[in-house]
Structure formats: structure tokens, C-alpha cells
Design a protein around this motif. Structure first.
Motif, PDB file in Angstrom:
ATOM      1  N   SER A 148      60.965 -25.120 -34.605  1.00  0.00           N
ATOM      2  CA  SER A 148      60.175 -25.616 -33.475  1.00  0.00           C
ATOM      3  C   SER A 148      59.275 -24.537 -32.901  1.00  0.00           C
ATOM      4  CB  SER A 148      61.116 -26.141 -32.373  1.00  0.00           C
ATOM      5  OG  SER A 148      62.015 -25.134 -31.956  1.00  0.00           O
ATOM      6  N   ASP A 149      59.089 -23.416 -33.629  1.00  0.00           N
ATOM      7  CA  ASP A 149      58.243 -22.324 -33.122  1.00  0.00           C
ATOM      8  C   ASP A 149      57.255 -21.850 -34.191  1.00  0.00           C
ATOM      9  OD1 ASP A 149      59.963 -21.093 -34.846  1.00  0.00           O
ATOM     10  OD2 ASP A 149      60.651 -19.559 -33.438  1.00  0.00           O
ATOM     11  N   ASN A 150      56.514 -22.786 -34.738  1.00  0.00           N
ATOM     12  CA  ASN A 150      55.447 -22.461 -35.685  1.00  0.00           C
ATOM     13  C   ASN A 150      55.985 -21.820 -36.966  1.00  0.00           C
ATOM     14  OD1 ASN A 150      52.717 -22.508 -36.443  1.00  0.00           O
ATOM     15  ND2 ASN A 150      52.411 -20.385 -35.764  1.00  0.00           N
ATOM     16  N   ALA A 151      57.128 -22.284 -37.411  1.00  0.00           N
ATOM     17  CA  ALA A 151      57.733 -21.885 -38.684  1.00  0.00           C
ATOM     18  C   ALA A 151      58.233 -20.443 -38.694  1.00  0.00           C
ATOM     19  CB  ALA A 151      56.754 -22.098 -39.836  1.00  0.00           C
ATOM     20  N   ASN A 152      58.484 -19.875 -37.539  1.00  0.00           N
ATOM     21  CA  ASN A 152      58.960 -18.491 -37.496  1.00  0.00           C
ATOM     22  C   ASN A 152      60.473 -18.387 -37.589  1.00  0.00           C
ATOM     23  OD1 ASN A 152      56.502 -16.913 -37.282  1.00  0.00           O
ATOM     24  ND2 ASN A 152      56.214 -17.905 -35.300  1.00  0.00           N
ATOM     25  N   THR A 153      61.203 -19.212 -36.868  1.00  0.00           N
ATOM     26  CA  THR A 153      62.664 -19.213 -36.963  1.00  0.00           C
ATOM     27  C   THR A 153      63.125 -20.598 -37.371  1.00  0.00           C
ATOM     28  OG1 THR A 153      62.888 -19.724 -34.610  1.00  0.00           O
ATOM     29  CG2 THR A 153      62.917 -17.396 -35.251  1.00  0.00           C
ATOM     30  N   TRP A 154      64.177 -20.628 -38.168  1.00  0.00           N
ATOM     31  CA  TRP A 154      64.634 -21.872 -38.768  1.00  0.00           C
ATOM     32  C   TRP A 154      66.133 -22.046 -38.566  1.00  0.00           C
ATOM     33  CZ3 TRP A 154      61.228 -25.157 -41.394  1.00  0.00           C
ATOM     34  CH2 TRP A 154      59.940 -24.655 -41.611  1.00  0.00           C
ATOM     35  N   SER A 155      66.541 -23.285 -38.446  1.00  0.00           N
ATOM     36  CA  SER A 155      67.960 -23.607 -38.391  1.00  0.00           C
ATOM     37  C   SER A 155      68.246 -24.729 -39.370  1.00  0.00           C
ATOM     38  CB  SER A 155      68.379 -24.024 -36.970  1.00  0.00           C
ATOM     39  OG  SER A 155      67.637 -25.153 -36.548  1.00  0.00           O
ATOM     40  N   LYS A 156      69.382 -24.663 -40.008  1.00  0.00           N
ATOM     41  CA  LYS A 156      69.744 -25.658 -41.007  1.00  0.00           C
ATOM     42  C   LYS A 156      70.245 -26.926 -40.318  1.00  0.00           C
ATOM     43  CE  LYS A 156      72.334 -26.232 -45.309  1.00  0.00           C
ATOM     44  NZ  LYS A 156      73.249 -25.594 -46.284  1.00  0.00           N
ATOM     45  N   ILE A 157      69.790 -28.072 -40.823  1.00  0.00           N
ATOM     46  CA  ILE A 157      70.205 -29.372 -40.281  1.00  0.00           C
ATOM     47  C   ILE A 157      71.366 -29.899 -41.110  1.00  0.00           C
ATOM     48  CG2 ILE A 157      69.472 -31.729 -39.790  1.00  0.00           C
ATOM     49  CD1 ILE A 157      66.604 -30.688 -39.657  1.00  0.00           C
ATOM     50  N   THR A 158      72.421 -30.234 -40.459  1.00  0.00           N
ATOM     51  CA  THR A 158      73.599 -30.763 -41.158  1.00  0.00           C
ATOM     52  C   THR A 158      74.053 -32.108 -40.606  1.00  0.00           C
ATOM     53  OG1 THR A 158      75.064 -29.534 -39.664  1.00  0.00           O
ATOM     54  CG2 THR A 158      74.412 -28.449 -41.724  1.00  0.00           C
ATOM     55  N   SER A 159      73.666 -32.444 -39.383  1.00  0.00           N
ATOM     56  CA  SER A 159      74.182 -33.650 -38.735  1.00  0.00           C
ATOM     57  C   SER A 159      73.739 -34.906 -39.477  1.00  0.00           C
ATOM     58  CB  SER A 159      73.703 -33.718 -37.280  1.00  0.00           C
ATOM     59  OG  SER A 159      74.185 -34.884 -36.654  1.00  0.00           O
ATOM     60  N   GLY A 160      74.697 -35.610 -40.050  1.00  0.00           N
ATOM     61  CA  GLY A 160      74.436 -36.855 -40.752  1.00  0.00           C
ATOM     62  C   GLY A 160      74.082 -36.688 -42.214  1.00  0.00           C
ATOM     63  N   LEU A 161      73.732 -35.508 -42.640  1.00  0.00           N
ATOM     64  CA  LEU A 161      73.398 -35.270 -44.040  1.00  0.00           C
ATOM     65  C   LEU A 161      74.660 -35.001 -44.842  1.00  0.00           C
ATOM     66  CD1 LEU A 161      70.199 -33.059 -43.623  1.00  0.00           C
ATOM     67  CD2 LEU A 161      70.324 -35.461 -44.313  1.00  0.00           C
ATOM     68  N   PRO A 162      74.636 -35.219 -46.143  1.00  0.00           N
ATOM     69  CA  PRO A 162      75.860 -35.052 -46.945  1.00  0.00           C
ATOM     70  C   PRO A 162      76.381 -33.622 -46.883  1.00  0.00           C
ATOM     71  CG  PRO A 162      73.929 -35.345 -48.349  1.00  0.00           C
ATOM     72  CD  PRO A 162      73.488 -35.641 -46.964  1.00  0.00           C
ATOM     73  N   SER A 163      77.687 -33.502 -46.848  1.00  0.00           N
ATOM     74  CA  SER A 163      78.299 -32.175 -46.803  1.00  0.00           C
ATOM     75  C   SER A 163      78.310 -31.514 -48.163  1.00  0.00           C
ATOM     76  CB  SER A 163      79.746 -32.281 -46.268  1.00  0.00           C
ATOM     77  OG  SER A 163      80.498 -33.173 -47.083  1.00  0.00           O
ATOM     78  N   SER A 164      78.307 -32.324 -49.224  1.00  0.00           N
ATOM     79  CA  SER A 164      78.273 -31.751 -50.566  1.00  0.00           C
ATOM     80  C   SER A 164      76.865 -31.275 -50.894  1.00  0.00           C
ATOM     81  CB  SER A 164      78.734 -32.785 -51.597  1.00  0.00           C
ATOM     82  OG  SER A 164      77.887 -33.921 -51.547  1.00  0.00           O
ATOM     83  N   THR A 165      76.738 -30.574 -52.012  1.00  0.00           N
ATOM     84  CA  THR A 165      75.447 -30.032 -52.411  1.00  0.00           C
ATOM     85  C   THR A 165      74.453 -31.150 -52.700  1.00  0.00           C
ATOM     86  OG1 THR A 165      76.509 -28.103 -53.372  1.00  0.00           O
ATOM     87  CG2 THR A 165      74.263 -28.568 -54.075  1.00  0.00           C
ATOM     88  N   TYR A 166      73.286 -31.059 -52.131  1.00  0.00           N
ATOM     89  CA  TYR A 166      72.215 -32.015 -52.390  1.00  0.00           C
ATOM     90  C   TYR A 166      70.897 -31.251 -52.344  1.00  0.00           C
ATOM     91  CZ  TYR A 166      70.598 -31.919 -47.549  1.00  0.00           C
ATOM     92  OH  TYR A 166      70.069 -31.528 -46.353  1.00  0.00           O
ATOM     93  N   SER A 167      69.838 -31.879 -52.815  1.00  0.00           N
ATOM     94  CA  SER A 167      68.530 -31.237 -52.822  1.00  0.00           C
ATOM     95  C   SER A 167      67.517 -32.160 -52.170  1.00  0.00           C
ATOM     96  CB  SER A 167      68.083 -30.932 -54.262  1.00  0.00           C
ATOM     97  OG  SER A 167      68.952 -30.013 -54.876  1.00  0.00           O
ATOM     98  N   PRO A 168      66.901 -31.751 -51.059  1.00  0.00           N
ATOM     99  CA  PRO A 168      65.829 -32.542 -50.463  1.00  0.00           C
ATOM    100  C   PRO A 168      64.570 -32.476 -51.326  1.00  0.00           C
ATOM    101  CG  PRO A 168      66.275 -30.576 -49.159  1.00  0.00           C
ATOM    102  CD  PRO A 168      67.209 -30.534 -50.293  1.00  0.00           C
TER     103      PRO A 168
END
Length: 843
Positions: free
Chosen positions: A399-419
Motif C-alpha cells: 500500500s506504499d507504492n510497491a516499497n514494502t510488501w506483506s504476504k496475504i494468507t487469509s482465505g488462500l490455500p495453506s498448501s503450496t500454490y502459484s498465483p
């Protein structure tokens, strides 16, 4: 052999836009470990596994050297006013103008296979000494060649030997071939094994010399550094601190020190016997095999690894000299974000995200918070001020012009997946994944819910939002949802399981859908009820890992494997056309690997993997292809080559338009590469005198339109009964009293085998002394006989003469030669050949 004249007429492609451009590589380079360096004032050259570069300002700025047929450069050397570059597949090339233009060199040496990984593939090494340039050939038949005339001609020095490293001092030469080290003390006339660098121990020995001490460095052994004080005849163990290196890159002498680059660091010595490990600053980044290639130039010491470093105080301090060679690492998929007009990519196996504001010329590292490994970007998109990055390790949000990032996990599969893909619907966001289907977010990507009801496959490659409907391309077919992903309906179920695999798709109208099954195109005009195959693909039988990029009504297909290249089609076209100019493509595994593409308003971008990022002005597409064939001796005149009918070298042809001239090579093959959308080429053979063309049609008229065609053959045969014998003499300049040599050449230009005589009449100021035995001598007239001279053959006679010492300076010598028979000859102007030799009073 005449050079092929590539007159690049950049013309129309499909529309009426003049073609002005081809693929160009941006400066954001990919992985490129330095292989060799050389200096020819004012340029310092660096050969890498991804191209050749040069700098004229001591490394402050680098530029890529153009004109070589491939990016993989295995050797580099400078000799006199020439720069030599060894291309892995295409052989040895030479430049006489600091790398601005190149031509083939070393015709005596083989070139590599262009059909894939081949055990006979040459590996080239180049070394220059004050008197010679050496070229080592690898593969199955190892050979070492040497040239004493700056590459004009080459002598086979060693068979079954390969140069891993070499050094020469006067008449003493040491050559290591990764199996043994041999030594010559007679300037290469004979070689013997070196004691102390024995077979079975000295794997890939590197060689050097400091004053009178010869040094050999052996990796992966407890006594790696050896020295010799008797001219390299035998070697003893030196001393080093700490663990021994597993790999050694090379060795150079600078100032009063000798240096060794290795997997353990850089070692230095003041006597070549006792070594110490240098303390290197943190800025020096090793490559996978250690600290790269060392090179000495005018007292400066260069280190070429993933970056270029310069020390001007023999290792006390280092500076990075890397401008123009930024991002020397393996970059992932390139992504264009239309919101901020930036290109994005990331470093493979790193957590660094890179951004470019100048179309890929320079990159700035941004972004923290990614996983330490495996975070290569698959896509970068923005929704307002919020950015999303699909990576190999999951979905990230900024949310700051691509400078800092956080991983989204809420609702997404816990196992390995590829967006794989992400789009915006009305207000919601949709995410396509591998193994987990489609997910939807109603809160700008903070939380996600599955939207997979009705799917028959869990992998989704592409998403489209069109007229409030959501479309998904999958290996199991094209699906549509009219209720924001709550339920899905397959649209191309009528197709077979293979045909309905969807790589990409576009929707022109609500009822006209175009799907891409790798290199095939299917279209439906009734919202997916029925489908038609529009275009046979580049390789329609293979499940290719390429990519389709749809830009307006143009379709681009990238194929990284069989029939490697980039192809273009259009909404109304009936074929795929290759557009590979500038990519230095071939059907090998060691060239550009086009797979992933993106585009902005002006350019199509291509990830060539280890060979970097390429861009193409999509308004000016440049088509290319190759036309070739052979010329053969059609003895029976039926126009078809038989087993006993050989091909003919040095036959002249031309192609119109643009009068492109070419000759057949030693295998009787001619070829030329065309550029631009010229509708029709006319190829005409210019047969030699008294030969006629037997094959039809002649000339060859072809409309290739992007194709590579190699069946444009010409058969020729001789007209019988033609007698045409010519005689020629060499013209030279002499001093009074000197003894010039003359050569009479009698050549059969006709089609009959002939026996007869030729006569030479020497100037009265010349006296015949000796040489080829004449049939008769009458004053200054000599008669020579020839027997059974076949068509195309020539015979030479030597005449040793003496010029009268009283001949005045400036006298013109009149010598004449005539070959018989004269009757039956078609060209009377050649019956008598008079050549003039000037006589000057040189001291």
C-alpha cells in the motif's frame, strides 16, 4: 568468396506501417558470468556467457558489442589491430574496427552444431602472445591451432589436445588440456609431459609466471599451488593458508605480484611460491564458481564476476565499474503496470523486486518483505494505490507504492500454490492459481474466498472480465461465470480434451471468442457453442510451454523449445510468421529462450531468460527468414541431383530486389537471410562460362513471407567441345641486378581436356637462369608443354631470372605469354597476355 550483402529493406508487415525496427536487448541484463577480457586501446572488452561488451572510459560505462551471430562468447583475444571472438556454435570471428563490424575468421577450424546439444560441439579458447594467436577447439576431436599472421591463416599445432590454459615465454610453451600439461622448448615443434603437473591430478590446471618462476594451480587437491624455477620442466609444491580451493578460474600477473582467482577467494603472492588469501571488501560478490576472471591492463587489475570490479592499487581497494551492465543476475518474468507506466521484474532466487521507468534500460531495486527465496514475480498489478505481486511463494500486497510488501494468507490455500493472473471485476478482485482454481476478494485483496463451483480443473492460467462476465482459461477448457464466480459453465466442451486446453484467449464481442491452444487458434462466433480451427500452429503436435500475447488485433506467440522463436499472426491472417530479427536465434539450447511476454503502449517485451530482456517496437515489426539451396553438377542433365553428381563451390548467385549477391560455400550451399516483408524474391544463378542451367524453374521466384526455405537448388552442366586456354604472368617490381621469379599459369577455362604448349617471351633486360624445365629455349622465348589439362585445372611453371644491373631505373619490362591452341577460342582478347613489370632503382 564474395560476402553476402544484407541490404535490410525494412518494409511492410501486415498493415501499411513501414517496418523500422527489430528486437533490441535492454540494458537490464540477465545472468552473465565473465568468460574472458582483452584490451585494444581505447577499448576494454569483456566476453560473457550472454554477450560481448566494451568500455572506452575504464569501466565507467559499458556498451554491448553488436554484429556477432550469437550471445554465447567462449573466448576473446586481441592481436595487433584485430579483435577475435570465439562464438560457441558459429566459430571464430574477427573485427578490424574495435568491434563495430565482424567477419568470419579461421576457415580451417570447425564450427559447432546448430541442431542442439551435440558431442562434437567445439569449445573455443583464445590466447594471444607477442608472436602468435592460439585457438583451442574442444568437443570430440580436440585440436590446437596457431596463427602467425594475425588470423589470416592457421596452422594445426596439436591434435587430440584442448587448451584449458596456456602460457608462452620465448620458445617455451606450456599448455594444459584439463587432462595433462605439456611443454615445448622449441616454439611448438615438439611437446613433452610436464613433471609435477601429472595426469590424474591436474584437473583444469591454470598457468602463470612471475619473473622467472612458473606457476601452476590445481583445484580440489591438498597441494593446489605448484611452482617451477627451471622453465616449467618440473613443478614443486608451494604453500597456502587455510583450505584448498575446489575451483580455480584463472591467474594473472600485475606489478610485482601474481594473483589466483578461485572458489575460496583471491590469492596473492610476491614470489609464486608462498601465497596468502586477500582480504576482500564486502562489495565483491562471487559467482557460482568463485570470484570470476582476473585481467591485468596497464597495471590495473580487473575482476569480472556478476559485476565488474577495478583495483588500481593491486587489491588494496576495489570499485564497482558496472554502469550499462546493471542487474547481472537471472531475472524472472517482466511485467508492465499501466497504472504507473513502469516495468517490473525480480531476481531469481532472491527477494529483490526491480522496477524500470525507462523501458528496461535501467532497474532500481525496491520492495522488502518478500520471502528470502522463490519470490520471483509472475505479475505486478495495481488497484488504485494498492499493488499486488504474484510470486512463486504466494500473493503479496503493498500500500506504499510497491516499497514494502506483506504476504496475504487469509482465505488462500495453506498448501503450496502459484498465483498466475489477477484482474478486477466490477469492484471485486479475482485471482487465478495453479492447483487451487479461482479466488475472489471483496476487500481490496485483504481476504479471499474460493470461487470454483463448476470447475473441472484446479489450474487456471488466464482471466478476462468482459461485459460483467468472468472468463477463465484452463487446461480443461474455457469457462464462463455470469454470477461473479459463484458458478461456471464450460464453453468449448465440444472440442477434444487436447484441443480445449486454453493458454490464452480474447473476446472481441460478446459472441466472438478466440482461444489459443499453444500454437493453434480456435474461434467461436456463437458464444462458444461451436468452434473452428483458424490457423495451423508453429508446432501443433506439442504441448509447448510458450505464451500468447494479444495486442489489439495482433497475436504474438513465443516458443522456447522446438522451432524456437517469436511468431506473429492477426485477426484475419492465416498463418504464424516468425519475427526473430535481433534475437540471434537458432535451434540450439544455448541461445535466447523466448517464453514470457508483456507489453506497454509502444513495445512488446520478451524475457529471454539467461540472455536478458528484449523489446520490439510493435508498430514496426520486422519479419525475417532464410532462403538457401545448393548448386550441383548435373552430369546427365535431368535437373535432379544423383548420387554421383557433386555440389559445386564458389558459384555466384544474386537475389532481387536489392541485388543481394552470394556465393556457394565449400559444400556447394548458398544462403541468405532476408528482412522485411518483400512479397517476392527472384534468385538467379550466374553460371560460369560454358556451363548452362539444367534445373527448372530458373530463376527461382519465391514469396517466403517469414518462412525458412532450403530447397531452392540449381543444376548445371558443361557445354561440350569448348577449347579455351589462357596464360598469365605475375607482375613484380625489381632492383637492377636482382633475381626476380616469374610464374606462368596455364588454365583450362573450357570444357575439353587439352594437351599443347605455352610460350613466354621475356624482356631483353632479363636473363633466364633456371626453374621449371622448358620444352625448348630460343633466346628469351621459352616453350612449356602441358598434358591432359582437364576443365578447370591449371598448371604453373617457375622461371628464375636475373635483371641486368645496367638497366636504368624506371625501365618498363615487357613480358608476354601465350597459350595454344588458339583456334576454337571464343575470347580472342585473351589469346595474348602482356604484363608489364616496373624496374626501379631501389637501394
Amino acid at each position: 568468396m564474395k560476402s553476402i550483402l544484407y541490404l535490410l529493406t525494412l518494409l511492410l508487415f501486415i498493415f501499411s506501417t513501414p517496418a523500422k525496427a527489430q528486437w533490441e536487448r535492454t540494458k537490464g541484463r540477465a545472468y552473465g558470468g565473465v568468460v574472458a577480457m582483452a584490451f585494444q586501446s581505447p577499448y576494454l572488452f569483456a566476453a560473457t556467457s550472454t554477450g560481448l561488451f566494451r568500455t572506452a572510459d575504464n569501466g565507467l560505462n559499458w556498451e554491448e558489442v553488436q554484429g556477432l551471430p550469437e550471445f554465447t562468447i567462449k573466448g576473446l583475444a586481441v592481436k595487433g589491430n584485430k579483435v577475435f571472438a570465439a562464438c560457441w556454435f558459429y566459430g571464430l570471428y574477427v573485427s578490424n574496427d574495435f568491434g563495430n563490424t565482424w567477419e568470419k575468421a579461421g576457415a580451417e577450424m570447425p564450427v559447432g552444431s546448430k541442431l542442439g546439444v551435440d558431442p562434437t560441439l567445439p569449445y573455443y579458447k583464445l590466447y594471444a602472445t607477442p608472436d602468435y594467436i592460439y585457438c583451442g577447439i574442444g568437443g570430440v576431436n580436440y585440436k590446437v591451432y596457431r596463427s602467425a599472421d594475425d588470423g589470416k591463416s592457421w596452422q594445426l599445432l596439436l591434435s587430440n589436445q584442448y587448451i584449458n590454459d596456456m602460457i608462452q615465454d620465448g620458445d617455451t610453451i606450456l599448455i594444459n588440456n584439463s587432462t595433462n600439461t605439456v611443454r615445448s622448448i622449441d616454439n611448438g615443434l615438439s611437446f613433452n609431459l610436464v613433471s609435477g603437473l601429472s595426469p590424474g591430478v591436474n584437473n583444469s590446471v591454470k598457468l602463470g609466471k612471475l619473473n622467472n618462476t612458473w606457476v601452476g594451480a590445481l583445484p580440489n587437491t591438498s597441494n593446489p599451488f605448484r611452482y617451477s624455477t627451471n622453465g616449467g620442466a618440473n613443478f614443486s609444491n608451494g604453500t597456502i593458508p587455510g583450505p584448498y580451493p575446489y575451483t580455480i578460474n584463472n591467474m594473472v600477473t600485475a606489478g610485482n605480484k601474481i594473483f589466483i582467482s578461485s572458489s575460496s577467494g583471491i590469492y596473492e603472492s610476491t614470489d609464486g611460491i608462498t601465497w596468502s588469501l586477500m582480504v576482500l571488501p564486502g562489495l565483491l560478490t562471487p559467482n557460482t564458481s568463485g570470484y570470476g576472471v582476473l585481467f591485468e591492463n596497464n597495471g590495473d587489475l580487473w575482476l569480472g564476476s556478476y559485476k565488474f570490479y577495478l583495483t588500481q592499487d593491486l587489491g588494496q581497494t576495489f570499485s564497482i565499474r558496472n554502469n550499462g551492465l546493471t542487474a547481472l543476475s537471472n531475472l524472472s518474468r517482466y511485467n508492465y503496470n499501466p497504472t504507473d507506466n513502469f516495468l517490473y521484474t525480480s531476481e531469481v532466487n532472491n527477494a529483490t523486486l526491480l522496477r524500470s521507468s525507462d523501458r528496461g534500460d535501467t532497474w532500481t531495486a525496491i520492495g522488502t518483505g518478500f520471502a528470502s527465496k522463490g519470490s520471483t514475480s509472475r505479475f505486478i498489478i495495481s488497484n488504485g494505490a494498492t499493488y499486488f505481486a504474484g510470486t512463486d511463494s504466494g500473493l503479496y500486497r503493498s500500500s506504499d507504492n510497491a516499497n514494502t510488501w506483506s504476504k496475504i494468507t487469509s482465505g488462500l490455500p495453506s498448501s503450496t500454490y502459484s498465483p498466475n493472473d489477477m484482474i478486477k471485476g466490477n469492484t471485486e478482485l479475482y485471482l487465478a492459481t495453479t492447483n487451487s482454481g479461482v479466488y475472489k476478494s471483496l476487500d481490496s485483496g485483504l481476504t479471499w474466498i474460493a470461487a470454483n463451483s463448476g470447475f473441472t480443473t484446479s489450474t487456471v492460467s488466464k482471466l478476462r472480465w468482459h461485459q460483467h462476465k468472468l472468463y477463465a482459461g484452463t487446461p480443461g477448457g474455457l469457462f464462463m461465470s455470469a454470477d461473479s464466480g459463484i458458478s461456471w459453465t464450460v464453453l468449448n466442451n465440444a472440442l477434444s480434451a487436447i484441443e480445449k486446453r486454453v493458454v490464452d484467449f480474447t473476446i472481441t464481442q460478446d459472441t466472438i471468442i478466440t482461444c489459443f491452444n499453444y500454437s493453434k487458434i480456435y474461434r467461436s462466433y456463437d458464444a462458444g457453442a461451436t468452434w473452428n480451427l483458424l490457423i495451423s500452429g508453429v508446432n501443433p503436435t506439442s504441448n509447448l510451454p510458450g505464451e500468447i500475447r494479444i495486442i489489439d488485433t495482433l497475436y504474438f506467440f513465443s516458443n522456447p523449445t522446438f522451432n524456437r522463436g517469436v511468431y506473429i499472426s492477426s485477426y484475419s491472417s492465416n498463418k504464424w510468421i516468425p519475427i526473430n530479427a535481433g534475437l540471434r536465434m537458432d535451434t540450439t539450447t544455448y541461445c535466447t529462450q523466448p517464453k514470457e511476454m508483456t507489453h506497454d503502449a509502444d513495445y512488446l517485451y520478451l524475457n529471454g531468460y539467461v540472455f536478458g530482456c528484449f523489446r520490439l517496437d510493435r508498430n514496426n515489426v520486422l519479419i525475417s527468414g532464410q532462403l538457401s539451396g545448393k548448386v550441383f553438377w548435373d552430369k546427365n542433365g535431368n535437373g535432379t541431383q544423383q548420387a554421383n553428381e557433386p555440389t559445386l563451390p564458389d558459384e555466384s548467385l544474386n537475389a532481387d530486389p536489392n541485388a543481394i549477391a552470394m556465393d556457394t560455400d565449400t559444400s556447394g550451399i548458398y544462403r541468405f537471410r532476408y528482412f522485411g516483408n518483400t512479397p517476392t524474391y527472384t534468385i538467379q544463378l550466374q553460371p560460369k562460362p560454358y556451363w548452362i542451367i539444367t534445373s527448372t524453374p530458373s530463376p527461382k521466384i519465391i514469396t517466403p513471407f517469414g518462412q525458412t526455405i532450403d530447397t531452392l537448388h540449381f543444376g548445371v552442366k558443361m557445354l561440350p567441345g569448348i577449347t579455351d586456354i589462357s596464360a598469365s604472368l605475375n607482375a613484380t617490381m625489381h632492383r637492377p641486378g636482382s633475381r626476380p621469379n616469374y610464374f606462368l599459369v596455364v588454365k583450362n577455362n573450357g570444357t575439353d581436356t587439352v594437351s599443347n604448349i605455352a610460350t613466354v617471351t621475356l624482356d631483353n633486360n632479363l636473363n633466364y637462369l633456371s626453374g621449371s624445365t622448358p620444352q625448348s629455349i630460343n633466346g628469351n622465348t621459352l616453350t612449356f608443354s602441358y598434358t591432359n589439362l582437364k576443365p578447370g585445372e591449371a598448371i604453373q611453371h617457375l622461371m628464375n631470372t636475373e635483371l641486368n644491373s645496367a638497366t636504368p631505373a624506371g625501365t618498363v619490362l615487357n613480358n608476354s605469354a601465350v597459350a595454344y591452341p588458339l583456334s576454337g577460342r571464343f575470347r580472342s582478347d585473351e589469346q595474348l597476355c602482356v604484363l608489364l613489370s616496373s624496374c626501379s632503382g631501389f637501394l
